[in-house]
Design an enzyme around this catalytic site. Structure first.
Site, short mmCIF file in Angstrom:
data_model
loop_
_atom_site.label_atom_id
_atom_site.label_comp_id
_atom_site.label_asym_id
_atom_site.label_seq_id
_atom_site.Cartn_x
_atom_site.Cartn_y
_atom_site.Cartn_z
N HIS A 162 -66.92 -23.59 32.10
CA HIS A 162 -67.63 -22.46 32.72
C HIS A 162 -68.98 -22.19 32.06
CE1 HIS A 162 -64.31 -20.74 35.26
NE2 HIS A 162 -63.67 -21.65 34.56
N ASP A 369 -77.21 -19.36 30.31
CA ASP A 369 -75.97 -18.92 30.96
C ASP A 369 -75.42 -20.07 31.78
OD1 ASP A 369 -73.99 -17.17 31.82
OD2 ASP A 369 -75.40 -15.55 32.23
O1 F6P Z 1 -68.18 -17.19 30.62
C1 F6P Z 1 -67.21 -17.63 29.78
C2 F6P Z 1 -66.11 -16.61 29.56
O2 F6P Z 1 -65.14 -17.16 28.68
C3 F6P Z 1 -65.42 -16.17 30.83
O3 F6P Z 1 -64.45 -17.07 31.25
C4 F6P Z 1 -64.90 -14.83 30.45
O4 F6P Z 1 -64.67 -13.99 31.53
C5 F6P Z 1 -66.01 -14.29 29.59
O5 F6P Z 1 -66.62 -15.41 29.00
C6 F6P Z 1 -65.52 -13.24 28.60
O6 F6P Z 1 -64.98 -13.85 27.49
P1 F6P Z 1 -63.72 -13.42 26.66
O7 F6P Z 1 -62.52 -14.04 27.30
O8 F6P Z 1 -64.03 -13.99 25.32
O9 F6P Z 1 -63.64 -11.92 26.64
#
Ligand code: F6P
Length: 459
Positions: A162, A369
């Site tokens: 992602h 990003d």
């Molecule tokens: O963008 C990457 C990501 O891991 C997403 O999958 C997730 O929603 C966001 O960052 C927030 O991250 P975390 O799971 O560390 O709170």
């Protein structure tokens, strides 16, 4: 022995969280496009989602929520610190985002990363039916594909990253680069948000492992990993219908009224140093001090969702942002006309849709990003063809949303100029740009993304 599934998703987080305490607690589905996209696929294939439930200590029991089997993986305090906050968010996250803060390399963190990946692989193996399809998500689980292939070559394994995959020179810093690449190459399909990330990966793979091939296919130890850019999207129709609800439209009107019916600039981000919130505030501050903008007719609203407060660099970014907001408001706010409205909390999708509808200019200016779904959500909500999207060249979304006003967020003068351009944009041009953006976002939604991924995987 748990029931075997034909289709398994593994991600660091489950798509649901527990609310309430003890016996009275229950699972609530988390909002988000990924969950909506996966729900029909999981239902069709009697699937299961394996992930961390966000708690420290013993995992809760597997559960079925809206037809979705949730299989929690528990993390101990040490694993949360060294795997999640440490290796994932203190090493990989900054390294994969252009080293905006300096990544930390600790051998102890790496050991934890290996252990937790092995735990996830074991949890998947316990649940995978013969020839099951396994879809692994994101940077937390890069070793899982090869771990699965070693014991179960019958599985069909897909991986989607992602976040960006960094250029070869940066990735080369990682002391465990070969292990990570070999981990990913265990998949049949390794997919990325952009063409650039996809190329970065296949080049790094050919350089740091014995893999050979092209930008689209890497052969290693008689297995071929297919490499593709498959940009993620949102559930655009649901987002749009939310923004068409009369209560949401009324909420948007109220927001504007409460802000004094001034022109509204909006930022919506997780509080993360990659998001460029501070640079954006600097641009706004300079425009006020040069009197190119005035608080009489313009207001900036920043919604910052608290995130990863235990990880490296997150407390600092919060302090910087809050100091800057305080400074701007101290200097420029007038009675009844606050310059920057800053909310440090998360909002529901309904509230977000109202803010999107209310905003004249949406600033999505991350320093780097993977994709940035806020940009797509804004476009999906603007059924009135109002609003201008200012988008960083360094967001994955910029590869698709070409009719946004694209900007280099490190160039403060360019940011200032683009904010003025957005605020002054003639109605005709605004509507034309928004219509083109909307065609893109509506046509390529998260359901299409999931279909393309599964088709490439050979589902
Ligand atoms: O963008 C990457 C990501 O891991 C997403 O999958 C997730 O929603 C966001 O960052 C927030 O991250 P975390 O799971 O560390 O709170």
């Amino acid at each position: 022995m748990p029931r075997r599934s034909k289709f398994i998703i593994a991600a660091n987080r489950l798509p649901a969280h527990r609310v309430g305490d003890g016996r009275a607690s229950r699972w609530v589905r988390s909002p988000g496009g990924l969950v909506s996209a996966m729900a029909p696929v999981l239902a069709k294939h009697t699937g299961c989602w394996i992930g961390w439930d966000g708690a420290v200590g013993r995992a809760s029991h597997a559960n079925v929520l809206d037809g979705l089997t949730l299989a929690p993986v528990g993390l101990t305090r040490g694993q949360v610190d060294a795997f999640y906050s440490g290796f994932c968010n203190g090493t990989l996250w900054p390294l994969y985002h252009d080293a905006i803060v300096t990544p930390q390399f600790h051998r102890a963190w790496w050991e934890y990363y290996r252990d937790v990946n092995a735990r996830f692989a074991a949890a998947i193996l316990r649940r995978a039916a013969r020839r099951a399809m396994v879809w692994i998500h994101d940077y937390h689980l890069q070793l899982v594909p090869a771990l699965l292939r070693q014991t179960r070559p019958d599985l069909r394994i897909g991986f989607f990253l992602h976040i960006p995959f960094p250029p070869e020179e940066l990735f080369a810093w990682l002391p465990w680069r070969a292990a990570i690449l070999r981990g990913l190459l265990g998949a049949d399909l390794v997919a990325f948000q952009t063409e650039a990330s996809s190329q970065n990966f296949s080049r790094a793979a050919r350089r740091w492992t014995n893999g050979e091939g092209t930008d689209r296919e890497v052969k290693i130890d008689s297995h071929t990993a297919h490499v593709r850019p498959i940009p993620i999207s949102i559930d655009a129709a649901t987002m749009e219908s939310l923004a068409r609800e009369p209560e949401v439209i009324e909420m948007a009107r109220l927001i504007r009224e409460q802000l004094g019916n001034r022109r509204m600039i909006l930022g919506v981000d997780r509080m993360d140093y990659t998001k460029g919130i501070h640079d954006r505030l600097m641009a706004f501050e300079e425009l006020l001090s040069e009197r190119r903008l005035s608080v009489d007719d313009t207001v900036y609203v920043q919604i910052a969702v608290p995130s990863r407060e235990e990880s490296l660099g997150y407390r600092e970014v919060r302090r910087e942002v809050e100091e800057r907001v305080g400074r701007i408001n101290g200097q420029f706010s007038e009675p009844g006309s606050v310059a920057v409205h800053y909310f440090r909390r998360s909002l529901s999708h309904r509230e977000l849709a109202a803010y999107y509808l209310a905003a004249d200019v949406m600033l999505v200016t991350p320093l780097r990003d993977g994709m940035n779904l806020v940009a797509k959500e804004y476009v999906a909500c603007r059924h009135d063809l109002g609003g201008v999207l200012v988008l960083s060249e360094f967001a994955g979304a910029a590869w698709e949303l070409r009719r946004a006003l694209l900007v280099n967020p490190r160039d403060i003068e360019a940011m200032k100029a683009v904010i003025i351009q957005a605020l002054r944009m003639p109605t005709r041009e605004r509507r034309m740009r928004m219509s083109i953006l909307r065609v893109q976002v509506k046509r390529h939604d998260v359901f299409e993304w999931a279909d393309v991924f599964l088709e490439e995987l050979g589902a």
